[in-house]
Design a protein around this motif. Structure first.
Motif, mmCIF file in Angstrom:
data_model
loop_
_atom_site.group_PDB
_atom_site.id
_atom_site.type_symbol
_atom_site.label_atom_id
_atom_site.label_comp_id
_atom_site.label_asym_id
_atom_site.label_seq_id
_atom_site.Cartn_x
_atom_site.Cartn_y
_atom_site.Cartn_z
ATOM 1 N N TYR A 82 -0.878 -3.059 -6.123
ATOM 2 C CA TYR A 82 -1.153 -2.939 -4.641
ATOM 3 C C TYR A 82 0.278 -3.553 -3.794
ATOM 4 C CZ TYR A 82 -5.691 -1.950 -6.228
ATOM 5 O OH TYR A 82 -6.898 -1.721 -6.779
ATOM 6 N N LEU A 83 0.304 -3.225 -2.610
ATOM 7 C CA LEU A 83 1.310 -3.895 -1.631
ATOM 8 C C LEU A 83 0.365 -4.144 -0.410
ATOM 9 C CD1 LEU A 83 3.890 -5.086 -1.397
ATOM 10 C CD2 LEU A 83 4.703 -2.774 -0.121
ATOM 11 N N GLN A 84 -0.102 -5.294 -0.317
ATOM 12 C CA GLN A 84 -0.621 -5.538 1.184
ATOM 13 C C GLN A 84 0.348 -5.976 2.044
ATOM 14 O OE1 GLN A 84 -3.919 -5.935 1.702
ATOM 15 N NE2 GLN A 84 -3.495 -6.092 3.871
ATOM 16 N N MET A 85 0.397 -5.545 3.121
ATOM 17 C CA MET A 85 1.349 -5.239 4.118
ATOM 18 C C MET A 85 0.696 -5.924 5.526
ATOM 19 S SD MET A 85 3.720 -2.079 3.449
ATOM 20 C CE MET A 85 2.484 -0.975 4.153
ATOM 21 N N THR A 116 3.122 -9.149 -16.417
ATOM 22 C CA THR A 116 1.883 -10.270 -16.516
ATOM 23 C C THR A 116 1.424 -10.511 -15.266
ATOM 24 O OG1 THR A 116 3.234 -12.086 -16.151
ATOM 25 C CG2 THR A 116 2.998 -11.228 -18.649
ATOM 26 N N GLY A 117 2.287 -10.103 -14.237
ATOM 27 C CA GLY A 117 1.787 -10.400 -12.665
ATOM 28 C C GLY A 117 2.196 -11.999 -12.404
ATOM 29 N N ASP A 118 2.617 -12.744 -13.366
ATOM 30 C CA ASP A 118 3.026 -13.951 -12.981
ATOM 31 C C ASP A 118 4.283 -14.302 -12.227
ATOM 32 O OD1 ASP A 118 2.011 -15.264 -16.447
ATOM 33 O OD2 ASP A 118 1.026 -15.005 -14.567
ATOM 34 N N ARG A 119 5.324 -13.306 -12.304
ATOM 35 C CA ARG A 119 6.575 -13.307 -11.395
ATOM 36 C C ARG A 119 6.451 -12.155 -10.337
ATOM 37 N NH1 ARG A 119 11.331 -15.569 -11.525
ATOM 38 N NH2 ARG A 119 13.120 -14.274 -10.587
ATOM 39 N N THR A 120 6.497 -12.668 -9.339
ATOM 40 C CA THR A 120 6.725 -11.535 -8.241
ATOM 41 C C THR A 120 8.063 -11.964 -7.145
ATOM 42 O OG1 THR A 120 5.551 -12.858 -6.520
ATOM 43 C CG2 THR A 120 4.451 -11.325 -7.759
ATOM 44 N N PHE A 121 8.383 -11.157 -6.450
ATOM 45 C CA PHE A 121 9.821 -11.300 -5.776
ATOM 46 C C PHE A 121 9.562 -10.303 -4.648
ATOM 47 C CE2 PHE A 121 14.018 -12.281 -4.712
ATOM 48 C CZ PHE A 121 14.257 -11.387 -4.047
ATOM 49 N N TYR A 122 10.071 -10.928 -3.380
ATOM 50 C CA TYR A 122 10.002 -10.254 -2.323
ATOM 51 C C TYR A 122 11.449 -10.192 -1.643
ATOM 52 C CZ TYR A 122 5.173 -10.734 -2.722
ATOM 53 O OH TYR A 122 3.847 -10.923 -3.516
ATOM 54 N N VAL A 156 10.463 -8.852 4.236
ATOM 55 C CA VAL A 156 9.271 -8.841 3.988
ATOM 56 C C VAL A 156 8.395 -9.929 3.766
ATOM 57 C CG1 VAL A 156 9.300 -6.398 3.813
ATOM 58 C CG2 VAL A 156 9.018 -7.827 1.665
ATOM 59 N N ARG A 157 9.436 -10.976 3.117
ATOM 60 C CA ARG A 157 8.669 -12.142 2.479
ATOM 61 C C ARG A 157 7.935 -13.034 3.391
ATOM 62 N NH1 ARG A 157 13.203 -14.463 0.932
ATOM 63 N NH2 ARG A 157 12.972 -13.339 -1.020
ATOM 64 N N GLY A 158 6.695 -13.318 3.137
ATOM 65 C CA GLY A 158 5.655 -14.045 4.017
ATOM 66 C C GLY A 158 4.702 -13.247 4.462
ATOM 67 N N ARG A 159 4.794 -11.981 4.712
ATOM 68 C CA ARG A 159 4.209 -10.813 5.254
ATOM 69 C C ARG A 159 3.540 -9.979 4.229
ATOM 70 N NH1 ARG A 159 6.288 -7.112 8.703
ATOM 71 N NH2 ARG A 159 8.382 -6.954 7.517
ATOM 72 N N PHE A 160 4.177 -9.602 3.259
ATOM 73 C CA PHE A 160 3.800 -8.641 2.172
ATOM 74 C C PHE A 160 3.330 -9.495 1.102
ATOM 75 C CE2 PHE A 160 6.326 -4.510 3.579
ATOM 76 C CZ PHE A 160 5.744 -4.807 4.903
ATOM 77 N N THR A 161 2.525 -8.782 0.159
ATOM 78 C CA THR A 161 2.057 -9.242 -1.362
ATOM 79 C C THR A 161 1.742 -8.379 -2.210
ATOM 80 O OG1 THR A 161 0.835 -11.218 0.008
ATOM 81 C CG2 THR A 161 0.343 -10.835 -2.210
ATOM 82 N N LEU A 209 -1.087 -0.592 0.257
ATOM 83 C CA LEU A 209 -0.426 0.568 -0.509
ATOM 84 C C LEU A 209 -0.858 0.327 -2.062
ATOM 85 C CD1 LEU A 209 3.242 1.020 0.827
ATOM 86 C CD2 LEU A 209 1.185 1.760 1.595
ATOM 87 N N SER A 210 -1.238 1.512 -2.652
ATOM 88 C CA SER A 210 -1.427 1.481 -3.878
ATOM 89 C C SER A 210 -0.431 2.343 -4.778
ATOM 90 C CB SER A 210 -3.259 1.903 -4.126
ATOM 91 O OG SER A 210 -3.876 1.095 -3.473
#
Length: 128
Positions: free
Chosen positions: A80-83, A54-60, A64-69, A20-21
């Motif tokens: 982007y959301l890579q699923m 900054t893109g340095d911190r992300t949370f899931y 979805v943790r471990g599958r989405f980026t 997804l964008s």
């Protein structure tokens, strides 16, 4: 006027993937925390993921943790959301949202924390 647009949804088989964008007009996504939420029929809107300025911190979210980026590209002003490894339980309308002040994390990943703007949503359907 801040306008976000989410796209890239579609129909995919279980185990498949989608990206997804989220793009914006009227402002730079790099000025805000950006989040993805999703809402399935008859369910509450659920926080999926967020990324800080900054893109340095992300949370899931736990589901979805471990599958989405989640990632951001400042050159194209896109998040982007890579699923990957999609399951029927991932079927929902996916929204991107922004806020300049919300911190990206478990406490911050709630719909009412994102007041900067919301995209119109893109449908993701996982089905065989």
């Amino acid at each position: 006027d801040v306008q976000l647009q989410a796209y890239g949804g579609g129909l995919v088989q279980p185990g498949g993937f989608l990206r997804l964008s989220c793009t914006a007009s009227g402002f730079s996504l790099g000025s805000s925390t950006i989040a993805w939420f999703r809402q399935a029929p008859e369910k509450e809107r659920e926080g999926v993921s967020c990324i800080d300025r900054t893109g340095d911190r992300t949370f899931y979210g736990d589901s979805v943790r471990g599958r989405f980026t989640i990632s951001r590209d400042s050159a194209t002003n896109t998040v982007y959301l890579q699923m990957n490894s999609l399951t029927p339980e991932d079927t929902a309308v996916y929204y991107c949202a922004s806020d300049q002040f919300t911190l990206c994390g478990r406490a911050g990943l709630v719909p009412y924390g994102f007041l900067g703007g919301w995209g119109q949503g893109t449908q993701v359907t996982v089905s065989s």
